[in-house]
Design a protein around this motif. Structure first.
Motif, PDB file in Angstrom:
ATOM      1  N   LYS A 225      -0.182 -11.287 -25.909  1.00  0.00           N
ATOM      2  CA  LYS A 225      -1.110 -10.424 -26.653  1.00  0.00           C
ATOM      3  C   LYS A 225      -2.371 -10.158 -25.833  1.00  0.00           C
ATOM      4  CE  LYS A 225      -3.114  -8.572 -30.427  1.00  0.00           C
ATOM      5  NZ  LYS A 225      -3.507  -9.403 -31.577  1.00  0.00           N
ATOM      6  N   LYS A 226      -2.914 -11.201 -25.226  1.00  0.00           N
ATOM      7  CA  LYS A 226      -4.147 -11.065 -24.444  1.00  0.00           C
ATOM      8  C   LYS A 226      -3.957 -10.150 -23.238  1.00  0.00           C
ATOM      9  CE  LYS A 226      -7.758 -13.883 -22.274  1.00  0.00           C
ATOM     10  NZ  LYS A 226      -8.172 -15.278 -21.930  1.00  0.00           N
ATOM     11  N   SER A 227      -2.715 -10.095 -22.714  1.00  0.00           N
ATOM     12  CA  SER A 227      -2.454  -9.273 -21.529  1.00  0.00           C
ATOM     13  C   SER A 227      -2.528  -7.781 -21.821  1.00  0.00           C
ATOM     14  CB  SER A 227      -1.073  -9.608 -20.955  1.00  0.00           C
ATOM     15  OG  SER A 227      -0.031  -9.047 -21.757  1.00  0.00           O
ATOM     16  N   GLY A 228      -2.477  -7.420 -23.111  1.00  0.00           N
ATOM     17  CA  GLY A 228      -2.558  -6.013 -23.478  1.00  0.00           C
ATOM     18  C   GLY A 228      -1.287  -5.434 -24.059  1.00  0.00           C
ATOM     19  N   ILE A 229      -0.277  -6.261 -24.282  1.00  0.00           N
ATOM     20  CA  ILE A 229       0.959  -5.779 -24.900  1.00  0.00           C
ATOM     21  C   ILE A 229       0.678  -5.389 -26.353  1.00  0.00           C
ATOM     22  CG2 ILE A 229       3.215  -6.516 -25.770  1.00  0.00           C
ATOM     23  CD1 ILE A 229       3.188  -5.746 -22.805  1.00  0.00           C
ATOM     24  N   ALA A 230       1.051  -4.158 -26.713  1.00  0.00           N
ATOM     25  CA  ALA A 230       0.713  -3.618 -28.034  1.00  0.00           C
ATOM     26  C   ALA A 230       1.881  -3.654 -29.004  1.00  0.00           C
ATOM     27  CB  ALA A 230       0.210  -2.179 -27.899  1.00  0.00           C
ATOM     28  N   PHE A 231       3.116  -3.797 -28.501  1.00  0.00           N
ATOM     29  CA  PHE A 231       4.273  -3.815 -29.392  1.00  0.00           C
ATOM     30  C   PHE A 231       5.422  -4.524 -28.701  1.00  0.00           C
ATOM     31  CE2 PHE A 231       4.592   0.147 -26.980  1.00  0.00           C
ATOM     32  CZ  PHE A 231       5.918   0.180 -26.583  1.00  0.00           C
ATOM     33  N   VAL A 232       6.405  -4.954 -29.507  1.00  0.00           N
ATOM     34  CA  VAL A 232       7.601  -5.584 -28.943  1.00  0.00           C
ATOM     35  C   VAL A 232       8.818  -5.217 -29.777  1.00  0.00           C
ATOM     36  CG1 VAL A 232       7.075  -7.744 -30.163  1.00  0.00           C
ATOM     37  CG2 VAL A 232       8.704  -7.763 -28.281  1.00  0.00           C
ATOM     38  N   PHE A 233       9.870  -4.773 -29.087  1.00  0.00           N
ATOM     39  CA  PHE A 233      11.177  -4.581 -29.701  1.00  0.00           C
ATOM     40  C   PHE A 233      12.012  -5.817 -29.379  1.00  0.00           C
ATOM     41  CE2 PHE A 233      10.129   0.033 -28.818  1.00  0.00           C
ATOM     42  CZ  PHE A 233       9.881   0.355 -30.155  1.00  0.00           C
ATOM     43  N   ILE A 234      12.645  -6.400 -30.394  1.00  0.00           N
ATOM     44  CA  ILE A 234      13.309  -7.692 -30.257  1.00  0.00           C
ATOM     45  C   ILE A 234      14.784  -7.562 -30.622  1.00  0.00           C
ATOM     46  CG2 ILE A 234      13.317 -10.087 -31.050  1.00  0.00           C
ATOM     47  CD1 ILE A 234      10.340  -9.618 -31.852  1.00  0.00           C
ATOM     48  N   LYS A 235      15.670  -7.984 -29.712  1.00  0.00           N
ATOM     49  CA  LYS A 235      17.091  -7.907 -30.030  1.00  0.00           C
ATOM     50  C   LYS A 235      17.404  -8.836 -31.196  1.00  0.00           C
ATOM     51  CE  LYS A 235      21.768  -7.922 -28.302  1.00  0.00           C
ATOM     52  NZ  LYS A 235      22.675  -8.082 -27.148  1.00  0.00           N
ATOM     53  N   ALA A 236      18.117  -8.294 -32.172  1.00  0.00           N
ATOM     54  CA  ALA A 236      18.500  -9.070 -33.345  1.00  0.00           C
ATOM     55  C   ALA A 236      20.007  -9.299 -33.387  1.00  0.00           C
ATOM     56  CB  ALA A 236      18.040  -8.368 -34.618  1.00  0.00           C
ATOM     57  N   THR A 237      20.773  -8.207 -33.398  1.00  0.00           N
ATOM     58  CA  THR A 237      22.212  -8.330 -33.633  1.00  0.00           C
ATOM     59  C   THR A 237      23.020  -7.429 -32.714  1.00  0.00           C
ATOM     60  OG1 THR A 237      21.990  -6.682 -35.390  1.00  0.00           O
ATOM     61  CG2 THR A 237      21.982  -9.004 -36.052  1.00  0.00           C
ATOM     62  N   GLU A 238      24.321  -7.742 -32.651  1.00  0.00           N
ATOM     63  CA  GLU A 238      25.307  -6.955 -31.912  1.00  0.00           C
ATOM     64  C   GLU A 238      26.547  -6.831 -32.764  1.00  0.00           C
ATOM     65  OE1 GLU A 238      26.926  -7.690 -27.847  1.00  0.00           O
ATOM     66  OE2 GLU A 238      24.941  -8.520 -27.473  1.00  0.00           O
ATOM     67  N   GLY A 239      27.095  -5.643 -32.836  1.00  0.00           N
ATOM     68  CA  GLY A 239      28.350  -5.461 -33.553  1.00  0.00           C
ATOM     69  C   GLY A 239      28.300  -5.993 -34.974  1.00  0.00           C
ATOM     70  N   LYS A 240      29.393  -6.616 -35.397  1.00  0.00           N
ATOM     71  CA  LYS A 240      29.485  -7.099 -36.775  1.00  0.00           C
ATOM     72  C   LYS A 240      29.376  -8.611 -36.905  1.00  0.00           C
ATOM     73  CE  LYS A 240      34.544  -7.490 -36.870  1.00  0.00           C
ATOM     74  NZ  LYS A 240      35.771  -7.129 -37.605  1.00  0.00           N
ATOM     75  N   ASP A 241      29.190  -9.329 -35.758  1.00  0.00           N
ATOM     76  CA  ASP A 241      29.237 -10.787 -35.877  1.00  0.00           C
ATOM     77  C   ASP A 241      28.421 -11.541 -34.832  1.00  0.00           C
ATOM     78  OD1 ASP A 241      30.750 -10.223 -33.650  1.00  0.00           O
ATOM     79  OD2 ASP A 241      32.631 -11.013 -34.464  1.00  0.00           O
ATOM     80  N   ARG A 242      27.504 -10.878 -34.147  1.00  0.00           N
ATOM     81  CA  ARG A 242      26.697 -11.579 -33.151  1.00  0.00           C
ATOM     82  C   ARG A 242      25.212 -11.430 -33.468  1.00  0.00           C
ATOM     83  NH1 ARG A 242      29.390 -10.532 -27.152  1.00  0.00           N
ATOM     84  NH2 ARG A 242      31.512 -11.200 -27.694  1.00  0.00           N
ATOM     85  N   ILE A 243      24.493 -12.537 -33.294  1.00  0.00           N
ATOM     86  CA  ILE A 243      23.050 -12.523 -33.460  1.00  0.00           C
ATOM     87  C   ILE A 243      22.412 -13.117 -32.213  1.00  0.00           C
ATOM     88  CG2 ILE A 243      23.030 -14.751 -34.674  1.00  0.00           C
ATOM     89  CD1 ILE A 243      20.636 -13.587 -36.320  1.00  0.00           C
ATOM     90  N   ASP A 244      21.325 -12.549 -31.767  1.00  0.00           N
ATOM     91  CA  ASP A 244      20.632 -13.082 -30.602  1.00  0.00           C
ATOM     92  C   ASP A 244      19.990 -14.418 -30.980  1.00  0.00           C
ATOM     93  OD1 ASP A 244      18.199 -13.483 -28.776  1.00  0.00           O
ATOM     94  OD2 ASP A 244      19.245 -11.828 -27.798  1.00  0.00           O
TER      95      ASP A 244
END
Length: 269
Positions: A73-92
């Protein structure tokens, strides 16, 4: 705010005063240098990512689980997209830790789903909804739509009409559940094969690591640009994907306030 009205307001905010796919480069031209280092920097010419004021990252298990969110946050990053799922049965496996870390640091965040063409859109929407709480969706959820060249189990490539149909069904399900119209992430080849001229009422997040997206996604209006996969961000070990938002910091703050203002979603937690 009703879902349709919310989408229209968000679109209006991003579109105000914009006459090209570059939104407002005239306003951001004073920003000269990239705020983050890059292990393999590219020469984008005059339309380089440093002309944009708002930078963010996207993460998955490949970034590890030792992220120092306060430093990010301090570095200046304003947003983050985070991998959640894949297909019908995988979660990060790092999804929950990442979204909670981003939330604790006060960084707007959104989950993304990697779409597989070997299962149905309803199966995948059910899986995403079962694993992604509304509290993890401060920004609109993201559909990652690209060909999966490396998959050992799913190399199916439907025709373009089928692709558009199943993606629409998946996004409709997410919008109905979370109250936010999804963002579409895509790559050059997948966009060329399936998306040219389609989904114009959706916001796009485009991968373009060697040239400005305007040069290779002709006519496509975009909201986010993934410009490197070799970025260096304080608080994260190793190389990181870095992105920019198309508009100014003022545009960004207005858009975040709009897409986050969903009393129905907030009250459901």
């Amino acid at each position: 705010m009703p879902r349709l009205l919310l989408a229209l307001v968000a679109t209006a905010i991003l579109g105000t005063g914009c006459t090209s796919t570059d939104y407002d480069f005239v306003e951001t031209a004073s920003v000269k240098k990239l705020p983050f280092k890059d292990s393999d920097p590219q020469d984008f010419g005059k339309n380089h990512p440093g002309r944009h004021e708002v930078h963010g990252i996207d993460l998955s298990k490949w970034n590890g689980d030792g992220i120092d969110w306060a430093t990010v946050k301090k570095s200046g990053i304003a947003f983050v997209f985070i991998k959640a799922t894949e297909g019908k049965d995988r979660i990060d496996p790092t999804f929950e830790k990442n979204w909670r870390g981003a939330a604790a640091a006060g960084i707007p965040h959104a989950p993304y789903h990697f779409y597989y063409f070997c299962s149905t859109p309803d199966e995948q929407a059910d899986w995403f909804i079962a694993n992604v709480p509304r509290g993890a969706v401060t920004l609109p959820p993201v559909l990652d739509a690209e060909w999966n060249h490396a998959s050992p189990t799913c190399k199916l490539r439907p025709d373009s009409a089928t692709v558009r149909d199943v993606l629409q069904r998946f996004m409709d399900r997410l919008e109905a559940h979370y109250g936010k119209r999804p963002i579409i992430y895509t790559s050059v080849d997948f966009h060329r094969d399936n998306l040219v001229g389609s989904f114009n009422d959706y916001q796009f997040w485009l991968r373009s690591v060697a040239a400005h997206p305007g040069e290779i996604y002709a006519g496509r209006r975009w909201a986010f640009w993934q410009y490197t996969s070799t970025g260096v961000v304080p608080g994260i070990k190793g190389e990181t994907d870095i992105n920019v938002f198309a508009g100014t910091a003022k545009n960004w703050n207005s858009w975040v306030a709009t897409v986050s203002d969903n009393k129905t979603v907030a009250s459901a937690e």
